[in-house]
Design a protein around this motif. Structure first.
Motif, PDB file in Angstrom:
ATOM      1  N   CYS A   7       0.858  -1.185   0.000  1.00  0.00           N
ATOM      2  CA  CYS A   7       0.000   0.000   0.000  1.00  0.00           C
ATOM      3  C   CYS A   7       0.899   1.242   0.000  1.00  0.00           C
ATOM      4  N   CYS A  12       0.095   4.092   6.353  1.00  0.00           N
ATOM      5  CA  CYS A  12      -0.542   2.766   6.419  1.00  0.00           C
ATOM      6  C   CYS A  12       0.028   1.919   7.566  1.00  0.00           C
ATOM      7  N   ARG A  20      -2.539  -5.709  10.372  1.00  0.00           N
ATOM      8  CA  ARG A  20      -1.203  -5.166  10.133  1.00  0.00           C
ATOM      9  C   ARG A  20      -0.147  -5.715  11.103  1.00  0.00           C
ATOM     10  N   CYS A  52      -4.770   0.446   0.121  1.00  0.00           N
ATOM     11  CA  CYS A  52      -5.630  -0.518   0.811  1.00  0.00           C
ATOM     12  C   CYS A  52      -6.992   0.082   1.111  1.00  0.00           C
ATOM     13  N   CYS A  56      -5.691   5.823   2.998  1.00  0.00           N
ATOM     14  CA  CYS A  56      -4.329   5.728   2.470  1.00  0.00           C
ATOM     15  C   CYS A  56      -4.212   6.471   1.136  1.00  0.00           C
TER      16      CYS A  56
HETATM   17 ZN   LIG Z   1      -2.849   1.368   3.353  1.00  0.00          ZN
END
Ligand SMILES: [Zn+2]
Length: 119
Positions: A7, A12, A20, A52, A56
């Motif tokens: 991304c 992010c 994540r 994503c 973002c």
């Molecule tokens: Zn992202």
């Protein structure tokens, strides 16, 4: 073959979501989301192959807006030839006269924008 993109959202990797979290024990990190290319079959020119989510995408645009518009700068307004048609229409409104409703006729003007074939 590289079928994934990271991304491009600059923040992010700081967003706190379970998706994540990587690593084990005391060595855990939040990692940038890995995006499978073609996940939405090229929807919106494949923009979602690089971001994503909307946050973002807009973080990236905010950070790089000057460079982005420099790719294709707009130095003057564009124009699209059209034809404007005005047509009169008979219509009515209802008015209550204390006992009944009565039709009050009036003429209205409708404005329609039409495309012009300039080929
Ligand atoms: Zn992202």
């Amino acid at each position: 073959m590289n079928n994934y993109n990271w991304c491009h959202g600059p923040e992010c990797h700081t967003t706190q979501t379970q998706s994540r979290v990587r690593g084990s024990g005391t060595n855990k990190v939040l990692r940038t989301i890995k995006i499978k290319q073609g996940r939405y079959n090229g929807y919106q020119n494949g923009i979602w192959d690089y971001f994503c989510n909307n946050r973002c995408l807009f973080d990236f645009i905010r950070e790089h807006i000057t460079s982005i518009v420099a790719i294709a700068p707009r130095r003057q307004a564009l124009e699209t030839p059209i034809k404007v048609e005005k047509t009169k229409h008979e219509d009515y409104r209802m008015r209550y006269n204390g006992e009944n409703y009565e039709r009050i006729p009036y003429t209205s003007t409708r404005t329609t924008i039409k495309s012009v074939d300039n080929t």
